[in-house]
Design a protein around this motif. Sequence first.
Motif, PDB file in Angstrom:
ATOM      1  N   LEU A 141       0.792  -1.222   0.000  1.00  0.00           N
ATOM      2  CA  LEU A 141       0.000   0.000   0.000  1.00  0.00           C
ATOM      3  C   LEU A 141       0.833   1.285   0.000  1.00  0.00           C
ATOM      4  O   LEU A 141       0.495   2.227  -0.730  1.00  0.00           O
ATOM      5  CB  LEU A 141      -0.976  -0.008   1.178  1.00  0.00           C
ATOM      6  N   PRO A 142       1.913   1.394   0.791  1.00  0.00           N
ATOM      7  CA  PRO A 142       2.687   2.649   0.760  1.00  0.00           C
ATOM      8  C   PRO A 142       3.189   3.030  -0.631  1.00  0.00           C
ATOM      9  O   PRO A 142       3.156   4.205  -1.001  1.00  0.00           O
ATOM     10  CB  PRO A 142       3.847   2.373   1.727  1.00  0.00           C
ATOM     11  N   ASP A 143       3.645   2.050  -1.414  1.00  0.00           N
ATOM     12  CA  ASP A 143       4.117   2.341  -2.765  1.00  0.00           C
ATOM     13  C   ASP A 143       2.980   2.839  -3.655  1.00  0.00           C
ATOM     14  O   ASP A 143       3.166   3.740  -4.476  1.00  0.00           O
ATOM     15  CB  ASP A 143       4.749   1.094  -3.397  1.00  0.00           C
ATOM     16  N   VAL A 144       1.812   2.235  -3.491  1.00  0.00           N
ATOM     17  CA  VAL A 144       0.651   2.654  -4.288  1.00  0.00           C
ATOM     18  C   VAL A 144       0.270   4.093  -3.954  1.00  0.00           C
ATOM     19  O   VAL A 144       0.021   4.917  -4.845  1.00  0.00           O
ATOM     20  CB  VAL A 144      -0.549   1.708  -4.041  1.00  0.00           C
ATOM     21  N   LEU A 145       0.234   4.405  -2.676  1.00  0.00           N
ATOM     22  CA  LEU A 145      -0.138   5.754  -2.245  1.00  0.00           C
ATOM     23  C   LEU A 145       0.884   6.785  -2.717  1.00  0.00           C
ATOM     24  O   LEU A 145       0.526   7.899  -3.117  1.00  0.00           O
ATOM     25  CB  LEU A 145      -0.273   5.794  -0.726  1.00  0.00           C
ATOM     26  N   GLU A 146       2.148   6.419  -2.693  1.00  0.00           N
ATOM     27  CA  GLU A 146       3.208   7.315  -3.178  1.00  0.00           C
ATOM     28  C   GLU A 146       3.038   7.583  -4.672  1.00  0.00           C
ATOM     29  O   GLU A 146       3.158   8.728  -5.136  1.00  0.00           O
ATOM     30  CB  GLU A 146       4.554   6.659  -2.903  1.00  0.00           C
ATOM     31  N   ALA A 147       2.747   6.536  -5.437  1.00  0.00           N
ATOM     32  CA  ALA A 147       2.546   6.694  -6.881  1.00  0.00           C
ATOM     33  C   ALA A 147       1.305   7.537  -7.169  1.00  0.00           C
ATOM     34  O   ALA A 147       1.315   8.396  -8.067  1.00  0.00           O
ATOM     35  CB  ALA A 147       2.423   5.320  -7.540  1.00  0.00           C
ATOM     36  N   ARG A 148       0.244   7.323  -6.409  1.00  0.00           N
ATOM     37  CA  ARG A 148      -0.974   8.104  -6.619  1.00  0.00           C
ATOM     38  C   ARG A 148      -0.719   9.593  -6.388  1.00  0.00           C
ATOM     39  O   ARG A 148      -1.178  10.438  -7.175  1.00  0.00           O
ATOM     40  CB  ARG A 148      -2.085   7.625  -5.673  1.00  0.00           C
ATOM     41  N   GLU A 149       0.005   9.913  -5.317  1.00  0.00           N
ATOM     42  CA  GLU A 149       0.253  11.326  -5.046  1.00  0.00           C
ATOM     43  C   GLU A 149       1.059  11.965  -6.179  1.00  0.00           C
ATOM     44  O   GLU A 149       0.757  13.081  -6.628  1.00  0.00           O
ATOM     45  CB  GLU A 149       0.985  11.509  -3.721  1.00  0.00           C
ATOM     46  N   ALA A 150       2.075  11.256  -6.658  1.00  0.00           N
ATOM     47  CA  ALA A 150       2.908  11.804  -7.731  1.00  0.00           C
ATOM     48  C   ALA A 150       2.109  12.009  -9.016  1.00  0.00           C
ATOM     49  O   ALA A 150       2.185  13.071  -9.651  1.00  0.00           O
ATOM     50  CB  ALA A 150       4.097  10.877  -7.991  1.00  0.00           C
ATOM     51  N   LEU A 151       1.314  11.009  -9.386  1.00  0.00           N
ATOM     52  CA  LEU A 151       0.581  11.075 -10.652  1.00  0.00           C
ATOM     53  C   LEU A 151      -0.634  11.996 -10.574  1.00  0.00           C
ATOM     54  O   LEU A 151      -0.847  12.847 -11.451  1.00  0.00           O
ATOM     55  CB  LEU A 151       0.128   9.670 -11.059  1.00  0.00           C
ATOM     56  N   GLU A 152      -1.445  11.831  -9.534  1.00  0.00           N
ATOM     57  CA  GLU A 152      -2.728  12.534  -9.509  1.00  0.00           C
ATOM     58  C   GLU A 152      -2.594  14.006  -9.155  1.00  0.00           C
ATOM     59  O   GLU A 152      -3.457  14.810  -9.528  1.00  0.00           O
ATOM     60  CB  GLU A 152      -3.692  11.819  -8.571  1.00  0.00           C
ATOM     61  N   THR A 153      -1.542  14.369  -8.449  1.00  0.00           N
ATOM     62  CA  THR A 153      -1.308  15.792  -8.214  1.00  0.00           C
ATOM     63  C   THR A 153      -1.038  16.507  -9.533  1.00  0.00           C
ATOM     64  O   THR A 153      -1.574  17.592  -9.801  1.00  0.00           O
ATOM     65  CB  THR A 153      -0.126  15.989  -7.242  1.00  0.00           C
ATOM     66  N   LYS A 154      -0.228  15.881 -10.367  1.00  0.00           N
ATOM     67  CA  LYS A 154       0.052  16.469 -11.694  1.00  0.00           C
ATOM     68  C   LYS A 154      -1.195  16.456 -12.570  1.00  0.00           C
ATOM     69  O   LYS A 154      -1.458  17.431 -13.304  1.00  0.00           O
ATOM     70  CB  LYS A 154       1.178  15.685 -12.376  1.00  0.00           C
ATOM     71  N   LEU A 155      -1.978  15.390 -12.483  1.00  0.00           N
ATOM     72  CA  LEU A 155      -3.206  15.323 -13.275  1.00  0.00           C
ATOM     73  C   LEU A 155      -4.175  16.445 -12.900  1.00  0.00           C
ATOM     74  O   LEU A 155      -4.801  17.056 -13.781  1.00  0.00           O
ATOM     75  CB  LEU A 155      -3.878  13.962 -13.075  1.00  0.00           C
ATOM     76  N   ALA A 156      -4.289  16.735 -11.616  1.00  0.00           N
ATOM     77  CA  ALA A 156      -5.179  17.819 -11.187  1.00  0.00           C
ATOM     78  C   ALA A 156      -4.683  19.162 -11.711  1.00  0.00           C
ATOM     79  O   ALA A 156      -5.478  20.009 -12.147  1.00  0.00           O
ATOM     80  CB  ALA A 156      -5.270  17.840  -9.662  1.00  0.00           C
ATOM     81  N   GLU A 157      -3.378  19.362 -11.667  1.00  0.00           N
ATOM     82  CA  GLU A 157      -2.797  20.606 -12.181  1.00  0.00           C
ATOM     83  C   GLU A 157      -3.101  20.768 -13.675  1.00  0.00           C
ATOM     84  O   GLU A 157      -3.535  21.847 -14.128  1.00  0.00           O
ATOM     85  CB  GLU A 157      -1.292  20.573 -11.958  1.00  0.00           C
ATOM     86  N   LEU A 158      -2.899  19.698 -14.438  1.00  0.00           N
ATOM     87  CA  LEU A 158      -3.170  19.753 -15.872  1.00  0.00           C
ATOM     88  C   LEU A 158      -4.655  19.913 -16.154  1.00  0.00           C
ATOM     89  O   LEU A 158      -5.052  20.613 -17.099  1.00  0.00           O
ATOM     90  CB  LEU A 158      -2.639  18.491 -16.554  1.00  0.00           C
ATOM     91  N   ALA A 159      -5.484  19.272 -15.337  1.00  0.00           N
ATOM     92  CA  ALA A 159      -6.936  19.385 -15.537  1.00  0.00           C
ATOM     93  C   ALA A 159      -7.395  20.826 -15.391  1.00  0.00           C
ATOM     94  O   ALA A 159      -8.274  21.293 -16.131  1.00  0.00           O
ATOM     95  CB  ALA A 159      -7.664  18.494 -14.538  1.00  0.00           C
ATOM     96  N   ALA A 160      -6.802  21.552 -14.441  1.00  0.00           N
ATOM     97  CA  ALA A 160      -7.171  22.966 -14.254  1.00  0.00           C
ATOM     98  C   ALA A 160      -6.773  23.799 -15.475  1.00  0.00           C
ATOM     99  O   ALA A 160      -7.420  24.807 -15.781  1.00  0.00           O
ATOM    100  CB  ALA A 160      -6.501  23.510 -12.998  1.00  0.00           C
ATOM    101  N   GLU A 161      -5.739  23.385 -16.160  1.00  0.00           N
ATOM    102  CA  GLU A 161      -5.276  24.122 -17.341  1.00  0.00           C
ATOM    103  C   GLU A 161      -6.041  23.746 -18.605  1.00  0.00           C
ATOM    104  O   GLU A 161      -6.225  24.579 -19.503  1.00  0.00           O
ATOM    105  CB  GLU A 161      -3.778  23.845 -17.573  1.00  0.00           C
ATOM    106  N   ARG A 162      -6.489  22.497 -18.700  1.00  0.00           N
ATOM    107  CA  ARG A 162      -6.973  21.974 -19.976  1.00  0.00           C
ATOM    108  C   ARG A 162      -8.447  21.579 -19.981  1.00  0.00           C
ATOM    109  O   ARG A 162      -8.971  21.189 -21.026  1.00  0.00           O
ATOM    110  CB  ARG A 162      -6.133  20.733 -20.355  1.00  0.00           C
ATOM    111  N   ARG A 163      -9.123  21.644 -18.851  1.00  0.00           N
ATOM    112  CA  ARG A 163     -10.489  21.131 -18.788  1.00  0.00           C
ATOM    113  C   ARG A 163     -11.410  21.838 -19.753  1.00  0.00           C
ATOM    114  O   ARG A 163     -11.281  23.027 -20.031  1.00  0.00           O
ATOM    115  CB  ARG A 163     -11.032  21.183 -17.359  1.00  0.00           C
ATOM    116  N   THR A 164     -12.372  21.076 -20.266  1.00  0.00           N
ATOM    117  CA  THR A 164     -13.401  21.598 -21.151  1.00  0.00           C
ATOM    118  C   THR A 164     -14.725  21.645 -20.382  1.00  0.00           C
ATOM    119  O   THR A 164     -14.820  21.128 -19.257  1.00  0.00           O
ATOM    120  CB  THR A 164     -13.569  20.695 -22.374  1.00  0.00           C
TER     121      THR A 164
END
Length: 251
Positions: free
Chosen positions: A111-134
């Motif tokens: 679980l710790p590795d999964v949570l670490e990967a989620r934070e790295a990926l989904e934080t960036k996804l949220a940032e990009l979503a704010a820039e690119r959302r339709t």
Amino acid sequence: MSDESRGLAVSELPEAPDALRPMARQRLYEQVLERLREYVATAGLRAGDKLPAERELAQRLGVSRASVKQAIVVLEVQGAVEARHGGGTYLVRDGLEVEPVDALVERRRRLPDVLEAREALETKLAELAAERRTGEDLDALEAALDHMREEIAAGGRGVEGDRRFHAAVTAAAHSALLAEFMRSIADQITESRTESLRQPGRPNRSLSQHQSIFDAISRGDPRRAAAAMRRHLRTVAKVRLLSWNPDDEPA
């Protein structure tokens, strides 16, 4: 006859690490868990019913109170019971079908590795979503929020609404490669989602945090969206499973 006389030195014995791994000793609290499962079934206990006190269970089962307490902790970790301070232990759902302890131990390990990967990926996804959302992306996010809200109002944990919301954030980022990374760990993400949402009070807290993420994405604020997602995923990471020690039992 020695190994050397048979033509095979001890140092040359074939390696078979999996076959010769140490034999597991069944933990006493695992036996307690099985007895509790049988008791709940035969007594016909349902969600909201109270289990006997730890002291009584220890006396009737002929084990230490510490072993009973560890069994109760395992049930808490799995969201099967709620231990109220000074008020006893209550069933959260009908029956007491629980996961094998070995499966819990394995999930605790990864679980710790999964949570670490989620934070790295989904934080960036949220940032990009704010820039690119339709507009269509925002509609999907709102629909996911509504679905989760309805699930919780109906007494559920909002698991499907949670899945839809995070999927909608990923889609709104319009990054094919990041989306592929998310698909590659989809099963592990599902485990972490389930683990998080069965924590007491977590569904409503997650819904509130989703709303904050949506608000930042809707306003087109990448920095706030990333920060809101990071806060949310650090909440997701706060699960009882990670503070549980499966071998914390007196000899």
